[in-house]
Every structure is written in C-alpha cells, then in structure tokens.
Design an enzyme around this catalytic site. Structure first.
Site, mmCIF file in Angstrom:
data_model
loop_
_atom_site.group_PDB
_atom_site.id
_atom_site.type_symbol
_atom_site.label_atom_id
_atom_site.label_comp_id
_atom_site.label_asym_id
_atom_site.label_seq_id
_atom_site.Cartn_x
_atom_site.Cartn_y
_atom_site.Cartn_z
ATOM 1 C CB SER A 7 -0.937 0.017 1.216
ATOM 2 O OG SER A 7 -0.201 0.160 2.419
ATOM 3 C CG ASP A 18 10.877 1.222 3.042
ATOM 4 O OD1 ASP A 18 12.009 0.695 3.093
ATOM 5 O OD2 ASP A 18 9.872 0.611 2.641
ATOM 6 N N GLY A 37 4.830 -0.306 11.107
ATOM 7 C CA GLY A 37 3.472 -0.812 11.271
ATOM 8 C C GLY A 37 3.398 -2.197 11.863
#
Length: 430
Positions: free
Chosen positions: A13, A227, A389
C-alpha cells in the site's frame, strides 16, 4: 503554517502523510501485477495515488511546501534520452534473476562483491536484476540514458529532475561501502554503461519544483528514499532495531561497514543511512509470510484476529523464515506445510495454526539474528526497538521478548513517515 507531505510507498500500500502533527491524508493499494508473464509495479497507479493525496491537501487548505517519496529498495527503471521507460518496471519477486547470481559471480566473485559493496547476496539484488536485463535485452542498455531506482523515477515524474539518491542506491550492490560512491570498477567489469549512474544525491536535497501544481509553491525534496533508512532515524541508538513490515529488517546503526567473511557468512548487509551512517542489518522474510497466508484465506481475518487466533493455537512447529522457498511461492500455505512435514514436525491445518507457525518462526529468526549481531560486534544489547506498522503485532512482540530474553520497546509506528518529514524539514531549515 507550512506543511510537508511524505509519500510513503510500501509493497502492499501507499499513503500520503502530512506533518506536523502527523495526519494521514490518503491511502491506496499497491502491489505487483502480471504483465506478459512478469511481476511488475504499476507505477502509474502509484503516481495517481500521490496526486490524489496532493489534491486532498489542497482541498482541506493545507497545501504542502515540500514533498518527498520513500519506497522499498533494489527495484529500478531505465529511461531513454527522451525520458521514456525502456521495458516494464519489474518487481524484485519476479523470476528473471534465476541463475543471475551464478553468472555475476563468475565475473566478480561473491566474496569480493561483498567486501567492496557490503551488500549480502540475495536473488533480488539490483546487480542481478540489471544483469538479467543485459542478457535478455541488451538493446535497452544501449539506448538507456538514465538508471533510476523506483523513488528516483517517481521524483522525476513529479518535477522533471533526474537524481540517484544515496540510501536507495546502496541496495543495488553497485555502491562501494567505504567510499559511499558508485563502484566504477565493478560497474565496468560487469559491462554496465557507466553513464547511467549519475552523481549520488544525499537525503535532504531539493531537486526541483512540483510540476502541474503551479498554484502552490511546493519543492520536491529527496528524503532517505529507502524506507528503512528513514525509519531507523527514530530507533534508539543503543538498541537493536527491527523495522517491521513486509520485510523485517533487524540490525543496528553503525558509523562504518563490516564486510568481513564472518559478517557475510552470517548474512548481514551494510546499507547506507542518513548522514553517511551504515544500517548494519539482516533481511528476514518478515510479515510477507502472514500477509501471503491471509491473502490465500481470502482476507477472511484481519491481522489482529490472526494474532489472537495464533496465541490460542496448540502447535509448536517452526520453519526457517530465511529459506528462499518462502520468497515468492505459488502457495505460502503449502510451502509452510511442506517445510513442517519435511522436518518431521506437526503440520498446521487451520488458519490459527498457520499463523502461530509464522509468528513463532519469526521470533526464532529474530533471536538467532540478535545472537549473531552480538557475536559480530562484540557488544551485548539489552533492548530491541521494534518500529513500523508491524510493531502493532503484540503477540509477535511477546514471542520476540520470550525468545530473545531482551526488553522490547515498541514504536514509533510511523517511523518511516517521520524520517521522511524530518529530513524535508531540515532541508528547508525550518
């Protein structure tokens, strides 16, 4: 008040996060798609998601003064002189690299490649992907003007400026771990055109102005485009970190790389971090395994439910999460079952049992990697800081504490977006 926008794009996502304070503006699905038998990224879908996020910022009266994009590593595109894509944006789980490691290592031996670049040999590494292109489509390399990692390309599409950001470039296996520059000798020996690899851009560099939004004054600022590089900025300096997501990146922050034979044997890699630091870490298969299981179960359970179900399940089987059989299987469920059967362990039959095998196996991998880190560095660590997450998986966190015997610190969950925004703010001296 001035706002900055982080486009944090993951393998499953993407989301647009405005700061400060952090505010998720837009989220959209991402994933690999089949194009003529190859697993590829839908870059136009990603760009549409970013633009939708920008539009929403403007609609709510919070137009950003800066935007920066971070993604995963290793994947790239080639552009011709007119800025057109040469070939499809193939994803790292595609099979095109089959046999490429052996081919590359006939030219540059594996131990030498690691000693120079610090990047552990894995089938998806950019150097092997690029060799696959050279062998199957040499005409693309002949016509190419630019080699861009995925976030470099997305930045290019936003502002028209070509850049090669440092932290993501280090995942290619083509950057020298000590000089922090492209290893031109390796590039030459492998027969890759030298002109494709431009000057490395450091995180925090403003590379241009946002195109198509001339009614707002918005700079395109290169963050740490890998990231994990952005995420670990928020991790404790004196702790082992686990950046938990599709992959589990477990390691420490260092000033200098370790490219020793012992480090290579243990499977640790040296990736570039913010300010020239080193992310010394191990790639562990991570939540990809449970994500794949959940998909095969038609998403009948959310991840919180799977954790709760796993905790109640009565099975103690463990598989090796580092086994390449779990990298891109036709069926993750069948691979887990087969691995358990081959090792003489109980075979999981229910969703709860499958989830428990995955979570227990991850915790065991974490414990092994923590021990290896301490042996390689000669330093004991009391704490593991789980960020990202995946840190919301409380059952996995408890298993990790049990298996490692270390204190677990959780968060921040928004570590990647935070790192992205912090770098943008620093570049503007605000």
């Amino acid at each position: 008040m001035k706002y900055r926008l982080a486009a944090d794009i993951g393998a499953s996502s993407g989301r647009l996060v405005l700061g400060w304070p952090l505010e998720e503006i837009h989220r959209f699905d991402n994933g690999m798609v089949d194009i003529n038998g190859q697993l590829c990224w839908d870059l136009e879908n990603i760009l549409d998601g970013i633009k939708t996020g920008l539009d929403k910022c403007i609609e709510i009266g919070k137009p950003p003064c800066s935007i920066g994009i971070d993604t995963w590593g290793v994947d790239f595109v080639l552009l011709d002189a007119a800025g057109n894509l040469l070939g499809n944006p193939v994803a790292y789980r595609d099979k095109r690299t089959d046999g490429m490691r052996e081919y590359v290592h006939m030219i540059v031996p594996e131990d030498e490649l690691y000693e120079r670049t610090g990047i552990i040999s894995q089938p998806f590494n950019t150097v092997y992907q690029l060799m696959a292109v050279k062998l199957s489509h040499p005409e693309w390399l002949e016509r190419a003007a630019h080699f861009l990692m995925v976030p470099d390309y997305l930045h290019y599409r936003l502002c028209g400026a070509v850049s090669n950001e440092y932290t993501n470039a280090t995942t290619t296996g083509l950057v020298n771990a000590r000089t922090r520059q492209w290893d031109r000798e390796i590039i030459s020996r492998l027969g890759f055109p030298a002109h494709l690899f431009g000057k490395l851009t450091q995180p925090g560099t403003v590379i241009g102005k946002l195109k198509g939004y001339e009614h707002i004054d918005c700079s395109v600022t290169v963050p740490a485009t890998h990231d994990t590089a952005g995420a670990v900025m928020s991790a404790k300096d004196d702790a082992i970190f686990i950046s938990s997501g599709t992959w589990s990146l477990m390691g420490i922050k260092k000033e200098e790389p370790d490219t020793s034979a012992a480090s290579r044997a243990a499977g640790f890699t040296n990736e570039g971090g913010y300010g020239g630091s080193i992310r010394y870490l191990k790639n562990i298969m991570g939540l990809w395994m449970i994500q794949s299981v959940r998909k095969e179960l038609d998403a009948a359970y959310d991840f919180t439910e799977l954790c709760e179900m796993a905790e109640r399940a009565d099975i103690e089987s463990i598989v090796d999460c580092d086994d390449e059989r779990f990298f891109s299987p036709v069926s993750m469920v069948n691979e887990i079952k087969d691995a358990c059967a081959l090792s003489g362990q109980a075979v999981p039959r229910t969703p709860a049992e499958l989830a428990k095998v995955v979570y227990q196996s991850l915790a065991c991998c974490y414990a092994k990697a923590a021990t290896q880190l301490e042996e390689l560095t000669g330093k004991a660590y009391d704490t593991i800081n789980i960020i990202g997450g995946g840190a919301k998986a409380e059952y996995l966190n408890r298993l990790t504490a049990l298996r490692t015997g270390k204190e677990i610190i959780v968060g921040p969950y928004e570590a990647t977006a935070m790192g992205n925004l912090i770098i943008q703010a620093g570049s503007l001296n605000q």
